[in-house]
Motif scaffolding. Structure first.
Motif, PDB file in Angstrom:
ATOM      1  N   ALA A   1      28.158  36.400 -39.023  1.00  0.00           N
ATOM      2  CA  ALA A   1      28.881  36.557 -40.291  1.00  0.00           C
ATOM      3  C   ALA A   1      28.870  38.017 -40.731  1.00  0.00           C
ATOM      4  CB  ALA A   1      28.241  35.679 -41.366  1.00  0.00           C
ATOM      5  N   GLY A   2      29.994  38.437 -41.270  1.00  0.00           N
ATOM      6  CA  GLY A   2      30.094  39.790 -41.799  1.00  0.00           C
ATOM      7  C   GLY A   2      30.470  40.843 -40.769  1.00  0.00           C
ATOM      8  N   THR A   3      30.676  40.439 -39.513  1.00  0.00           N
ATOM      9  CA  THR A   3      31.029  41.414 -38.480  1.00  0.00           C
ATOM     10  C   THR A   3      32.528  41.373 -38.191  1.00  0.00           C
ATOM     11  OG1 THR A   3      30.653  39.885 -36.640  1.00  0.00           O
ATOM     12  CG2 THR A   3      28.762  41.195 -37.399  1.00  0.00           C
ATOM     13  N   HIS A   4      33.028  42.480 -37.689  1.00  0.00           N
ATOM     14  CA  HIS A   4      34.444  42.564 -37.316  1.00  0.00           C
ATOM     15  C   HIS A   4      34.776  41.546 -36.223  1.00  0.00           C
ATOM     16  CE1 HIS A   4      38.374  44.104 -36.297  1.00  0.00           C
ATOM     17  NE2 HIS A   4      37.977  44.214 -35.043  1.00  0.00           N
ATOM     18  N   LEU A   5      33.897  41.402 -35.247  1.00  0.00           N
ATOM     19  CA  LEU A   5      34.190  40.487 -34.144  1.00  0.00           C
ATOM     20  C   LEU A   5      34.206  39.027 -34.590  1.00  0.00           C
ATOM     21  CD1 LEU A   5      32.431  42.135 -31.094  1.00  0.00           C
ATOM     22  CD2 LEU A   5      34.874  41.912 -31.537  1.00  0.00           C
ATOM     23  N   ARG A   6      33.481  38.688 -35.628  1.00  0.00           N
ATOM     24  CA  ARG A   6      33.584  37.327 -36.160  1.00  0.00           C
ATOM     25  C   ARG A   6      34.981  37.092 -36.709  1.00  0.00           C
ATOM     26  NH1 ARG A   6      30.580  33.019 -37.601  1.00  0.00           N
ATOM     27  NH2 ARG A   6      31.395  31.735 -39.286  1.00  0.00           N
ATOM     28  N   LYS A   7      35.486  38.081 -37.444  1.00  0.00           N
ATOM     29  CA  LYS A   7      36.843  37.971 -37.984  1.00  0.00           C
ATOM     30  C   LYS A   7      37.856  37.841 -36.852  1.00  0.00           C
ATOM     31  CE  LYS A   7      40.110  40.242 -41.123  1.00  0.00           C
ATOM     32  NZ  LYS A   7      41.160  39.412 -40.623  1.00  0.00           N
ATOM     33  N   VAL A   8      37.671  38.590 -35.782  1.00  0.00           N
ATOM     34  CA  VAL A   8      38.562  38.486 -34.617  1.00  0.00           C
ATOM     35  C   VAL A   8      38.540  37.051 -34.075  1.00  0.00           C
ATOM     36  CG1 VAL A   8      38.883  39.215 -32.207  1.00  0.00           C
ATOM     37  CG2 VAL A   8      38.412  40.928 -33.979  1.00  0.00           C
ATOM     38  N   CYS A   9      37.348  36.483 -33.938  1.00  0.00           N
ATOM     39  CA  CYS A   9      37.209  35.119 -33.411  1.00  0.00           C
ATOM     40  C   CYS A   9      37.885  34.096 -34.323  1.00  0.00           C
ATOM     41  CB  CYS A   9      35.728  34.765 -33.237  1.00  0.00           C
ATOM     42  SG  CYS A   9      34.929  35.661 -31.899  1.00  0.00           S
TER      43      CYS A   9
ATOM     44  N   ASP B   1      40.377  34.785 -36.521  1.00  0.00           N
ATOM     45  CA  ASP B   1      41.817  35.051 -36.507  1.00  0.00           C
ATOM     46  C   ASP B   1      42.482  34.495 -35.251  1.00  0.00           C
ATOM     47  OD1 ASP B   1      41.532  36.339 -38.925  1.00  0.00           O
ATOM     48  OD2 ASP B   1      41.687  38.367 -38.085  1.00  0.00           O
ATOM     49  N   LYS B   2      41.783  34.514 -34.137  1.00  0.00           N
ATOM     50  CA  LYS B   2      42.350  34.016 -32.872  1.00  0.00           C
ATOM     51  C   LYS B   2      42.128  32.523 -32.680  1.00  0.00           C
ATOM     52  CE  LYS B   2      42.426  38.348 -30.471  1.00  0.00           C
ATOM     53  NZ  LYS B   2      42.815  38.787 -29.161  1.00  0.00           N
ATOM     54  N   GLY B   3      41.424  31.901 -33.623  1.00  0.00           N
ATOM     55  CA  GLY B   3      41.213  30.470 -33.558  1.00  0.00           C
ATOM     56  C   GLY B   3      40.105  30.037 -32.614  1.00  0.00           C
ATOM     57  N   TYR B   4      39.246  30.977 -32.211  1.00  0.00           N
ATOM     58  CA  TYR B   4      38.135  30.635 -31.312  1.00  0.00           C
ATOM     59  C   TYR B   4      37.049  29.851 -32.047  1.00  0.00           C
ATOM     60  CZ  TYR B   4      40.206  34.208 -28.268  1.00  0.00           C
ATOM     61  OH  TYR B   4      41.053  34.949 -27.491  1.00  0.00           O
ATOM     62  N   ILE B   5      36.883  30.158 -33.315  1.00  0.00           N
ATOM     63  CA  ILE B   5      35.922  29.441 -34.162  1.00  0.00           C
ATOM     64  C   ILE B   5      36.558  29.209 -35.526  1.00  0.00           C
ATOM     65  CG2 ILE B   5      33.859  30.372 -33.018  1.00  0.00           C
ATOM     66  CD1 ILE B   5      33.549  32.258 -35.466  1.00  0.00           C
ATOM     67  N   LYS B   6      35.961  28.292 -36.265  1.00  0.00           N
ATOM     68  CA  LYS B   6      36.403  28.054 -37.643  1.00  0.00           C
ATOM     69  C   LYS B   6      35.589  28.948 -38.559  1.00  0.00           C
ATOM     70  CE  LYS B   6      37.591  23.358 -36.603  1.00  0.00           C
ATOM     71  NZ  LYS B   6      37.070  22.042 -36.428  1.00  0.00           N
ATOM     72  N   GLU B   7      36.185  29.283 -39.666  1.00  0.00           N
ATOM     73  CA  GLU B   7      35.511  30.167 -40.626  1.00  0.00           C
ATOM     74  C   GLU B   7      34.190  29.587 -41.103  1.00  0.00           C
ATOM     75  OE1 GLU B   7      36.706  32.939 -44.437  1.00  0.00           O
ATOM     76  OE2 GLU B   7      38.208  31.694 -43.467  1.00  0.00           O
ATOM     77  N   THR B   8      34.080  28.270 -41.114  1.00  0.00           N
ATOM     78  CA  THR B   8      32.883  27.617 -41.620  1.00  0.00           C
ATOM     79  C   THR B   8      31.767  27.499 -40.584  1.00  0.00           C
ATOM     80  OG1 THR B   8      33.849  25.477 -41.062  1.00  0.00           O
ATOM     81  CG2 THR B   8      34.170  26.268 -43.319  1.00  0.00           C
ATOM     82  N   GLU B   9      32.058  27.794 -39.318  1.00  0.00           N
ATOM     83  CA  GLU B   9      31.023  27.667 -38.275  1.00  0.00           C
ATOM     84  C   GLU B   9      29.972  28.756 -38.414  1.00  0.00           C
ATOM     85  OE1 GLU B   9      32.287  26.110 -34.209  1.00  0.00           O
ATOM     86  OE2 GLU B   9      34.098  27.076 -34.965  1.00  0.00           O
ATOM     87  N   GLU B  10      28.737  28.375 -38.213  1.00  0.00           N
ATOM     88  CA  GLU B  10      27.632  29.314 -38.282  1.00  0.00           C
ATOM     89  C   GLU B  10      27.187  29.679 -36.871  1.00  0.00           C
ATOM     90  OE1 GLU B  10      24.514  27.912 -40.840  1.00  0.00           O
ATOM     91  OE2 GLU B  10      25.963  27.031 -42.205  1.00  0.00           O
TER      92      GLU B  10
END
Length: 86
Positions: free
Chosen positions: A49-57, A59-68
């Motif tokens: 959480a809080g990293t640029h690469l999380r946002k990339v994941c 945005d590309k649908g690799y993970i849901k925003e709610t996944e930890e």
């Protein structure tokens, strides 16, 4: 008598299977050169959480925003995720 440590992270967004095997092959060459006098570590990318690469994941649908991240790793282990021997 220094013993180098090589740390690798695999599983970045958009990293291909080919990229991962290139990393493994490079490490095999390092092992040959250093004649087994090294520490090799492989880690799996986690989209913290809080990293640029999380946002990339997200945005590309690799993970849901709610996944930890820790739950992603736990799921990986449940599905048989293991450590590898080079």
């Amino acid at each position: 008598n220094l013993q180098p440590t090589i740390n690798n992270v695999i599983g970045f967004p958009d990293e291909t299977r080919e990229n991962i095997f290139e990393t493994i092959m490079l490490n095999r060459e390092i092992v040959k050169i250093l004649n087994g006098k090294e520490n090799l570590n492989f880690f799996i990318f986690l989209p913290f959480a809080g990293t640029h690469l999380r946002k990339v994941c997200i945005d590309k649908g690799y993970i849901k925003e709610t996944e930890e991240s820790d739950k992603i790793y736990q799921e990986y282990r449940k599905k048989g995720g293991k450590t590898w021997n080079l």
